[in-house]
Design a protein around this motif. Structure first.
Motif, PDB file in Angstrom:
ATOM      1  N   ASN A  28       0.809  -1.218   0.000  1.00 28.86           N
ATOM      2  CA  ASN A  28       0.000   0.000   0.000  1.00 28.86           C
ATOM      3  C   ASN A  28       0.844   1.270   0.000  1.00 28.86           C
ATOM      4  O   ASN A  28       0.655   2.159   0.818  1.00 28.86           O
ATOM      5  CB  ASN A  28      -0.977   0.007   1.186  1.00 28.86           C
ATOM      6  N   GLN A  29       1.763   1.328  -0.957  1.00 26.50           N
ATOM      7  CA  GLN A  29       2.581   2.526  -1.135  1.00 26.50           C
ATOM      8  C   GLN A  29       1.739   3.611  -1.793  1.00 26.50           C
ATOM      9  O   GLN A  29       1.220   3.417  -2.886  1.00 26.50           O
ATOM     10  CB  GLN A  29       3.792   2.214  -2.021  1.00 26.50           C
ATOM     11  N   HIS A  30       1.605   4.745  -1.134  1.00 30.56           N
ATOM     12  CA  HIS A  30       0.785   5.838  -1.656  1.00 30.56           C
ATOM     13  C   HIS A  30       1.637   6.839  -2.417  1.00 30.56           C
ATOM     14  O   HIS A  30       2.757   7.138  -2.029  1.00 30.56           O
ATOM     15  CB  HIS A  30       0.062   6.551  -0.508  1.00 30.56           C
ATOM     16  N   GLU A  35      -1.984   4.263  -5.712  1.00 29.87           N
ATOM     17  CA  GLU A  35      -1.417   3.391  -4.695  1.00 29.87           C
ATOM     18  C   GLU A  35      -0.889   2.119  -5.347  1.00 29.87           C
ATOM     19  O   GLU A  35      -1.479   1.606  -6.296  1.00 29.87           O
ATOM     20  CB  GLU A  35      -2.502   3.026  -3.680  1.00 29.87           C
ATOM     21  N   ALA A  77       2.945   5.928 -10.059  1.00 26.33           N
ATOM     22  CA  ALA A  77       3.185   5.669  -8.633  1.00 26.33           C
ATOM     23  C   ALA A  77       4.514   4.948  -8.430  1.00 26.33           C
ATOM     24  O   ALA A  77       5.221   5.202  -7.445  1.00 26.33           O
ATOM     25  CB  ALA A  77       2.032   4.862  -8.039  1.00 26.33           C
TER      26      ALA A  77
END
Length: 119
Positions: A28-30, A35, A77
């Motif tokens: 869950n890298q924002h 994401e 992202a």
């Protein structure tokens, strides 16, 4: 409710991929553009993994739901992640999709799409 279902699907996918030998880097890298569900190491390769779950294929499969717009957001992202963690750029980067159907069957699509030119 969808958040819990999404988290459960990501946990299922993560555990399944770990059983296949992948190692979790982050989850869950924002980024401003979106994401990243899972970022994992597969040998020397960094696998950016989009997890999609569909209870029904009435509107298409889970894998088919990763359309061009979603792919662009994932690539953007990933660029943000690499800017924050430049050591990841020393490894090949691959974009995978893990599709989970209504019976929790998992389909792992390695190299589901590419980023084109990173420059």
């Amino acid at each position: 409710m969808a958040l819990k279902a999404g988290q459960a699907a990501e946990t299922l996918a993560q555990r399944w991929l770990e059983a296949q030998g992948l190692k979790l880097i982050s989850r869950n890298q924002h980024a401003r553009s979106g994401e990243l569900d899972l970022v994992m190491r597969d040998g020397d390769t960094v696998a950016v993994i989009e997890v999609r779950q569909r209870r029904s294929s009435h509107f298409g499969s889970a894998a088919e739901s990763v359309d061009a717009r979603k792919r662009v957001r994932i690539v953007q992202a990933t660029r943000s992640l690499i800017a924050r963690q430049p050591e990841l750029a020393r490894h090949p980067i691959r974009f995978d999709v893990v599709a989970i159907d209504g019976d929790d069957r998992i389909e792992w699509l390695r190299n589901a799409f590419d980023a084109g030119n990173w420059a």
